[in-house]
Scaffold this motif. Sequence first.
Motif, PDB file in Angstrom:
ATOM      1  N   GLU A  67       0.836  -1.204   0.000  1.00 22.91           N
ATOM      2  CA  GLU A  67       0.000   0.000   0.000  1.00 22.91           C
ATOM      3  C   GLU A  67       0.869   1.251   0.000  1.00 22.91           C
ATOM      4  N   VAL A  68       1.893   1.249   0.832  1.00 18.30           N
ATOM      5  CA  VAL A  68       2.791   2.412   0.918  1.00 18.30           C
ATOM      6  C   VAL A  68       3.526   2.607  -0.403  1.00 18.30           C
ATOM      7  N   GLN A  69       3.980   1.503  -1.006  1.00 20.52           N
ATOM      8  CA  GLN A  69       4.680   1.617  -2.289  1.00 20.52           C
ATOM      9  C   GLN A  69       3.746   2.165  -3.369  1.00 20.52           C
ATOM     10  N   ASN A  70       2.497   1.700  -3.366  1.00 18.66           N
ATOM     11  CA  ASN A  70       1.525   2.223  -4.346  1.00 18.66           C
ATOM     12  C   ASN A  70       1.278   3.709  -4.115  1.00 18.66           C
ATOM     13  N   HIS A  71       1.151   4.093  -2.844  1.00 18.12           N
ATOM     14  CA  HIS A  71       0.948   5.508  -2.509  1.00 18.12           C
ATOM     15  C   HIS A  71       2.152   6.337  -2.965  1.00 18.12           C
ATOM     16  N   LEU A  72       3.348   5.811  -2.719  1.00 19.80           N
ATOM     17  CA  LEU A  72       4.564   6.510  -3.137  1.00 19.80           C
ATOM     18  C   LEU A  72       4.600   6.664  -4.653  1.00 19.80           C
ATOM     19  N   THR A  73       4.226   5.620  -5.358  1.00 16.43           N
ATOM     20  CA  THR A  73       4.204   5.686  -6.825  1.00 16.43           C
ATOM     21  C   THR A  73       3.222   6.757  -7.295  1.00 16.43           C
ATOM     22  N   GLU A  74       2.038   6.806  -6.658  1.00 15.06           N
ATOM     23  CA  GLU A  74       1.061   7.836  -7.008  1.00 15.06           C
ATOM     24  C   GLU A  74       1.632   9.232  -6.772  1.00 15.06           C
ATOM     25  N   LYS A  75       2.302   9.405  -5.636  1.00 20.29           N
ATOM     26  CA  LYS A  75       2.887  10.717  -5.318  1.00 20.29           C
ATOM     27  C   LYS A  75       3.994  11.066  -6.296  1.00 20.29           C
ATOM     28  N   SER A 101       5.770  14.338 -10.780  1.00 13.94           N
ATOM     29  CA  SER A 101       6.213  14.464 -12.169  1.00 13.94           C
ATOM     30  C   SER A 101       5.285  15.403 -12.949  1.00 13.94           C
ATOM     31  N   ARG A 102       3.964  15.262 -12.711  1.00 18.62           N
ATOM     32  CA  ARG A 102       3.002  16.160 -13.371  1.00 18.62           C
ATOM     33  C   ARG A 102       3.222  17.606 -12.937  1.00 18.62           C
ATOM     34  N   TYR A 103       3.419  17.798 -11.631  1.00 14.59           N
ATOM     35  CA  TYR A 103       3.651  19.156 -11.129  1.00 14.59           C
ATOM     36  C   TYR A 103       4.929  19.739 -11.721  1.00 14.59           C
ATOM     37  N   LYS A 104       5.969  18.923 -11.841  1.00 15.16           N
ATOM     38  CA  LYS A 104       7.220  19.411 -12.437  1.00 15.16           C
ATOM     39  C   LYS A 104       6.981  19.838 -13.880  1.00 15.16           C
ATOM     40  N   ASP A 105       6.205  19.021 -14.609  1.00 11.90           N
ATOM     41  CA  ASP A 105       5.886  19.373 -16.000  1.00 11.90           C
ATOM     42  C   ASP A 105       5.087  20.674 -16.049  1.00 11.90           C
ATOM     43  N   GLU A 106       4.117  20.827 -15.136  1.00 13.78           N
ATOM     44  CA  GLU A 106       3.318  22.056 -15.093  1.00 13.78           C
ATOM     45  C   GLU A 106       4.201  23.262 -14.773  1.00 13.78           C
TER      46      GLU A 106
END
Length: 128
Positions: free
Chosen positions: A70-78, A83-88
């Motif tokens: 669960e933590v790894q999935n959460h980390l992947t989502e973050k 990455s999206r925020y960096k692109d923005e």
Amino acid sequence: KRVIDLNTLKMTNRKRIRGPASKVQKGMQRAADLRIHELTLGYEEQKEELQRELEMRDREMKQFNTKLEEVQNHLTEKQVQLSRYKDEVEGLQNQLADLQKEFEEKCKDVMHIKTGGSYPDKKSGRRS
């Protein structure tokens, strides 16, 4: 007759000795059997206790692995969000740079107008 008496005496003594020796041997065998039984029960109890402990740790490990996943999935989502925020941010920085260039050009145009200069000819780059 004396030889017979000695033989009889030997046999009688052997019988007297064998009776108590046999009883002692049987008693020792019973004690040994009892001790073996006690050790076997102790072993079985210890084995069951260790089995329960192993099952408990196995459940804990499964819970840990589930939580870790669960933590790894959460980390992947973050990480995807980051990455999206960096692109923005990069896009916004590019827009800002373009707006700054446009602003500088407009300022130059305003300064030319205020100083009485003419507009530069966009096609030729000369002032008209």
